[in-house]
Write an enzyme that holds these catalytic residues in place. Structure first.
Site, PDB file in Angstrom:
ATOM      1  CG  LEU A  37       1.253  33.175 -21.386  1.00 44.06           C
ATOM      2  CD1 LEU A  37       1.198  34.589 -22.143  1.00 44.06           C
ATOM      3  CD2 LEU A  37       2.204  32.368 -21.968  1.00 44.06           C
ATOM      4  CG  ASP A  38       6.496  30.307 -16.677  1.00 49.08           C
ATOM      5  OD1 ASP A  38       5.652  29.977 -15.990  1.00 49.08           O
ATOM      6  OD2 ASP A  38       7.271  29.468 -17.341  1.00 49.08           O
ATOM      7  N   PRO A  39       6.492  34.773 -16.100  1.00 50.38           N
ATOM      8  CG  PRO A  39       6.660  35.636 -13.839  1.00 50.38           C
ATOM      9  CD  PRO A  39       6.416  34.274 -14.606  1.00 50.38           C
ATOM     10  CB  ALA A  41       6.061  33.936 -21.484  1.00 49.83           C
TER      11      ALA A  41
END
Length: 289
Positions: A37-39, A41
């Site tokens: 997951l991207d930061p 998210a």
């Protein structure tokens, strides 16, 4: 220490940051996660420990569901609001009917361009390294599946939707493509993974709630969707030797238990001979044999 933690990933942390924190809390090193997951998210992040790491590939391939929000009128180099602005436009009125029709046009199998700021490798180098060094690169395409998409909210400059997708789908790229069809630049401004496989957000705990006394979720529980097969003593010995088992009509993977109720392996249907089950993963350490 074998099993899983279902974490609601906090915003502004990488998935690797969460793994590192779990390593610190439990004092172990064999820890991984089942889908980055991207930061920006939040949401479902499945953390595997010990023998649980043998299922990372298995769980990573499962479909995922998200609630995502997009900012209209702006496009960034990262395709989310954390990046540098590369395009803007004056907003026009977008109706729910227009937007919903566009969203539904993505349902099914589609071709998607991988974002520049991602960890996908091209010629041995991660794409985000090309971006940071401003080196031109041809972005690869991949085939993904959008299972279902639903518009949840539309305001003058944002929209929010719920989407179920296959492995490898970039929601940032989906939002950009939606913007292309709207003829309005769009960037992701929020993302929450609400489900991965059969693990949902309401089963997750906050990272700050985890302590060394937090009980791990068992491998058995994570594999709850698979049927069970109990082997006798003779068959158990064969399991450790990797000998195939007779397939009694199974079409999915099968959890293998001893007569004492211990989960020792996961078997799958033999691709060459569907009358057999063959080893997929063994959950017993050599010193336990």
């Amino acid at each position: 220490m074998d099993g899983f933690l279902f974490i609601n990933k906090p915003i502004n942390l990488t998935s690797r940051d969460v793994v590192n924190e779990i390593c610190r809390i439990y004092g172990v090193s064999r820890v991984g996660h089942t889908g980055t997951l991207d930061p920006i998210a939040t949401g479902v992040l499945i953390i595997a420990l010990g023998m649980g790491t043998k299922l990372i590939d298995e769980l990573t391939t499962e479909d995922k569901s998200y609630i995502a929000s997009a900012k209209m009128g702006i496009l960034t180099d990262t395709l989310d609001i954390t990046g540098e602005v590369v395009a803007t436009s004056i907003l026009r009125e977008v109706t729910k009917t227009e937007l919903d029709d566009i969203l539904q046009s993505f349902v099914g199998t589609i071709s998607q361009t991988v974002p520049l700021y991602s960890a996908v490798r091209v010629n041995g180098r991660k794409l985000y390294e090309y971006g940071r060094l401003h080196i031109p690169v041809t972005l690869p395409k991949r085939t993904v599946v959008i299972n279902q998409i639903e518009l949840l909210e539309l305001t003058a400059d944002t929209f929010t939707f719920k989407v179920s997708v296959s492995k490898g789908t970039y929601i940032r790229s989906l939002i950009k493509d939606i913007g292309d069809k709207l003829k309005i630049p769009c960037s992701m401004c929020a993302l929450c993974r609400i489900k991965q496989g059969n693990i949902s957000l309401d089963e997750c705990i906050e990272l700050n709630q985890v302590s060394k006394d937090t009980q791990l979720i068992t491998i058995d529980s994570v594999l709850r969707g698979y049927p069970s097969y109990i082997v006798n003593r003779v068959e158990e010995g064969h399991i450790y030797d990797g000998v195939p088992l007779n397939n009694l009509g199974y079409t999915t993977k099968v959890k293998i238990y001893t007569t004492e109720g211990k989960l020792i392996a996961l078997y799958k249907v033999n691709e060459v001979n569907d009358k057999q089950l063959v080893m997929d993963r063994l959950f017993v350490r050599r010193e336990e044999l």
